[in-house]
Design a protein around this motif. Structure first.
Motif, PDB file in Angstrom:
ATOM      1  N   LEU A  95       6.787   6.593  12.362  1.00 53.64           N
ATOM      2  CA  LEU A  95       7.825   6.667  11.271  1.00 53.64           C
ATOM      3  C   LEU A  95       7.863   5.851  10.497  1.00 53.64           C
ATOM      4  O   LEU A  95       7.374   5.669   8.919  1.00 53.64           O
ATOM      5  CB  LEU A  95       8.938   7.917  11.861  1.00 53.64           C
ATOM      6  N   ALA A  96       7.527   4.189  11.274  1.00 59.40           N
ATOM      7  CA  ALA A  96       8.183   3.691  10.642  1.00 59.40           C
ATOM      8  C   ALA A  96       6.572   2.873  10.093  1.00 59.40           C
ATOM      9  O   ALA A  96       6.761   2.367   8.846  1.00 59.40           O
ATOM     10  CB  ALA A  96       8.467   1.970  11.602  1.00 59.40           C
ATOM     11  N   LEU A  97       5.354   3.096  10.828  1.00 61.34           N
ATOM     12  CA  LEU A  97       4.477   2.980  10.146  1.00 61.34           C
ATOM     13  C   LEU A  97       4.339   3.762   8.742  1.00 61.34           C
ATOM     14  O   LEU A  97       2.966   3.004   7.864  1.00 61.34           O
ATOM     15  CB  LEU A  97       3.216   2.477  11.201  1.00 61.34           C
ATOM     16  N   THR A  98       4.092   4.406   8.759  1.00 63.20           N
ATOM     17  CA  THR A  98       4.152   5.307   7.598  1.00 63.20           C
ATOM     18  C   THR A  98       4.628   4.995   7.152  1.00 63.20           C
ATOM     19  O   THR A  98       4.740   5.079   5.670  1.00 63.20           O
ATOM     20  CB  THR A  98       4.508   7.198   8.329  1.00 63.20           C
ATOM     21  N   CYS A  99       6.029   5.194   6.790  1.00 61.85           N
ATOM     22  CA  CYS A  99       7.409   4.543   5.566  1.00 61.85           C
ATOM     23  C   CYS A  99       6.527   3.169   5.610  1.00 61.85           C
ATOM     24  O   CYS A  99       6.304   2.621   4.131  1.00 61.85           O
ATOM     25  CB  CYS A  99       8.644   4.162   6.075  1.00 61.85           C
ATOM     26  N   ALA A 100       6.109   2.480   5.483  1.00 66.61           N
ATOM     27  CA  ALA A 100       5.093   1.057   5.384  1.00 66.61           C
ATOM     28  C   ALA A 100       3.886   0.808   4.601  1.00 66.61           C
ATOM     29  O   ALA A 100       3.832   1.042   4.140  1.00 66.61           O
ATOM     30  CB  ALA A 100       5.272   0.331   6.703  1.00 66.61           C
ATOM     31  N   ALA A 101       2.693   2.183   5.410  1.00 67.99           N
ATOM     32  CA  ALA A 101       1.565   2.742   4.267  1.00 67.99           C
ATOM     33  C   ALA A 101       2.162   3.469   2.874  1.00 67.99           C
ATOM     34  O   ALA A 101       1.625   2.801   2.119  1.00 67.99           O
ATOM     35  CB  ALA A 101       1.178   4.116   5.478  1.00 67.99           C
ATOM     36  N   LEU A 102       3.201   4.228   3.110  1.00 67.97           N
ATOM     37  CA  LEU A 102       3.981   4.483   1.606  1.00 67.97           C
ATOM     38  C   LEU A 102       4.477   3.888   0.868  1.00 67.97           C
ATOM     39  O   LEU A 102       3.873   3.844  -0.501  1.00 67.97           O
ATOM     40  CB  LEU A 102       4.166   5.750   1.776  1.00 67.97           C
ATOM     41  N   LEU A 103       5.132   2.769   1.456  1.00 68.50           N
ATOM     42  CA  LEU A 103       5.485   1.581   0.741  1.00 68.50           C
ATOM     43  C   LEU A 103       4.267   0.602  -0.294  1.00 68.50           C
ATOM     44  O   LEU A 103       4.651   0.760  -1.182  1.00 68.50           O
ATOM     45  CB  LEU A 103       6.033   0.781   1.671  1.00 68.50           C
ATOM     46  N   THR A 104       3.204   0.607   0.397  1.00 72.28           N
ATOM     47  CA  THR A 104       1.694  -0.048   0.967  1.00 72.28           C
ATOM     48  C   THR A 104       1.457   0.414  -0.238  1.00 72.28           C
ATOM     49  O   THR A 104       1.397   0.521  -1.746  1.00 72.28           O
ATOM     50  CB  THR A 104       1.071  -0.433   1.082  1.00 72.28           C
ATOM     51  N   ALA A 105       1.612   2.194  -0.469  1.00 72.79           N
ATOM     52  CA  ALA A 105       0.421   2.720  -1.313  1.00 72.79           C
ATOM     53  C   ALA A 105       1.570   2.943  -2.836  1.00 72.79           C
ATOM     54  O   ALA A 105       1.150   2.968  -3.932  1.00 72.79           O
ATOM     55  CB  ALA A 105       0.556   4.157  -1.008  1.00 72.79           C
ATOM     56  N   VAL A 106       2.954   3.241  -2.489  1.00 74.80           N
ATOM     57  CA  VAL A 106       3.699   2.957  -3.794  1.00 74.80           C
ATOM     58  C   VAL A 106       3.723   1.426  -4.337  1.00 74.80           C
ATOM     59  O   VAL A 106       3.317   1.553  -6.348  1.00 74.80           O
ATOM     60  CB  VAL A 106       5.196   2.955  -3.724  1.00 74.80           C
ATOM     61  N   VAL A 107       3.729   0.195  -4.158  1.00 71.44           N
ATOM     62  CA  VAL A 107       2.882  -0.740  -4.626  1.00 71.44           C
ATOM     63  C   VAL A 107       1.551  -0.612  -5.717  1.00 71.44           C
ATOM     64  O   VAL A 107       1.748  -1.174  -6.784  1.00 71.44           O
ATOM     65  CB  VAL A 107       3.578  -1.645  -3.469  1.00 71.44           C
ATOM     66  N   VAL A 108       0.946  -0.277  -5.199  1.00 79.76           N
ATOM     67  CA  VAL A 108      -0.203  -0.657  -5.423  1.00 79.76           C
ATOM     68  C   VAL A 108      -0.447   0.467  -6.805  1.00 79.76           C
ATOM     69  O   VAL A 108      -0.859   0.584  -7.625  1.00 79.76           O
ATOM     70  CB  VAL A 108      -1.557  -0.079  -4.428  1.00 79.76           C
ATOM     71  N   ALA A 109       0.019   1.983  -6.715  1.00 77.06           N
ATOM     72  CA  ALA A 109       0.021   2.851  -7.275  1.00 77.06           C
ATOM     73  C   ALA A 109       0.840   2.430  -8.805  1.00 77.06           C
ATOM     74  O   ALA A 109       0.599   2.423 -10.039  1.00 77.06           O
ATOM     75  CB  ALA A 109       0.592   4.130  -7.027  1.00 77.06           C
TER      76      ALA A 109
END
Length: 347
Positions: A20-34
């Motif tokens: 869950l923590a790793l997925t949230c970190a990946a999603l946060l990265t995707a949000v910043v890039v988008a």
């Protein structure tokens, strides 16, 4: 390898699911890039946007980014997060993937309040402004929905099946009321309201950012404070009660928060369709948790709305609202969920 991630500060400690923590970190990265891509579309590159946001832009670059591109991207990010989080909360407490603000009448009620403010200058709600009017509409619709689905003698005070069925019927009734308001409005006001109803961030300004930001802050704070109760509620009412959760209070509080978050998000950009349905279910599949995780659902909602906005300004015809894109994706997904739920009911 342990599936739990432990963080300790002094005597305080927190435990997180590693995936869950790793997925949230990946999603946060995707949000910043988008987000950076969204700001840069039609103007410059994401790297230059980062430089400008950090204070290295020229006067012209600052005007373009801070006055035009940034509010639009920021509203898309915040509204997507709010709708995704609100959808996650309602799906958790009802334990049904179809129980979202879109289908429970919450966003439809918020839309009535906002459209009434836009199209009827002499109405009682006109003096409150769109965010307040949308909040009043959403709360009114939620109160009516709860009253009609009330079940005497139940600790949680409602029947989940009745809640969904009444919510769907209430949604259609409120949409009919919205159509009536549009038919009686002046041409300019009706056109403005129609753009808003579809769900669009094209005309986002700094004025609507506070409402969307308040929605996100409220939703995140409640999700963190009630994290244990929400996880336990996902296991069922009886299990949650046996583990000491005050079921009625927790469900009622979560429902109120979901209504407020969804209404304020709708006030900022209109009822962007199916984000509250798609985001929690996609996040649940990414994190592999038994129930949606509100923050992960919010991050997924941000990615969905930002990507939809990027598509409308690049590959799709110009001026297309983001709500059209999310509806095109969400419609087939809704059919899939309904078929899946029917199969589970027959096994």
């Amino acid at each position: 390898m342990s599936q739990r991630l432990e963080i300790s500060v002094g005597r305080a400690s927190w435990s997180f699911d590693r995936r869950l923590a790793l997925t949230c970190a990946a999603l946060l990265t995707a949000v910043v890039v988008a987000f950076l891509v969204s700001v840069s579309v039609g103007f410059t590159t994401p790297i230059d946007v980062a430089r400008i946001l950090l204070g290295g832009g020229t006067r012209i670059e600052n005007v373009v980014v801070f006055d035009d591109a940034l509010p639009r991207a920021l509203v898309a990010l915040l509204v997507g997060f709010g709708l995704g989080l609100a959808g996650g909360l309602t799906q958790i407490i009802t334990r049904n993937p179809l129980a979202t603000p879109d289908l429970l009448g919450i966003t439809a009620g918020a839309s009535v309040g906002a459209v009434l403010t836009i199209t009827a200058s002499g109405s009682a709600l006109a003096g409150f402004g769109i965010p307040t009017a949308a909040l009043i509409g959403g709360l009114t619709a939620a109160t009516l929905m709860y009253a009609l689905s009330y079940r005497r003698g139940s600790e949680i005070g409602m029947s989940t099946l009745r809640l969904i069925l009444i919510g769907v019927g209430l949604t259609w009734m409120l949409q009919a009321l919205t159509g009536y308001l549009l038919s009686r409005a002046q041409e300019w006001d009706a056109a403005r309201a129609q753009r808003w109803i579809v769900g669009s961030v094209s005309f986002a300004t700094w004025q609507v950012v506070p409402a969307a930001l308040c929605a996100v802050v409220l939703g995140v704070v409640w999700s963190l404070i009630s994290a244990r109760d929400l996880r336990t509620l996902g296991l069922g009412v009886d299990t949650a009660r046996s583990l000491g959760v005050r079921v009625g209070l927790s469900i009622s509080g979560t429902m109120v928060v979901a209504v407020v978050v969804a209404s304020l998000s709708v006030a900022a950009a209109g009822p962007i369709a199916f984000v509250g349905l798609l985001a929690p279910q996609l996040a649940m599949r990414l994190t592999r948790t038994p129930t949606p995780t509100p923050v992960a659902a919010g991050l997924t909602g941000s990615v969905l709305v930002l990507l939809a906005d990027i598509l409308t300004r690049t590959l799709l015809p110009g001026g297309l609202p983001v709500g059209v894109v999310t509806a095109a994706v969400g419609g087939p997904f809704l059919i899939y969920l309904m078929i899946q739920s029917a199969r589970k009911a027959t096994t």
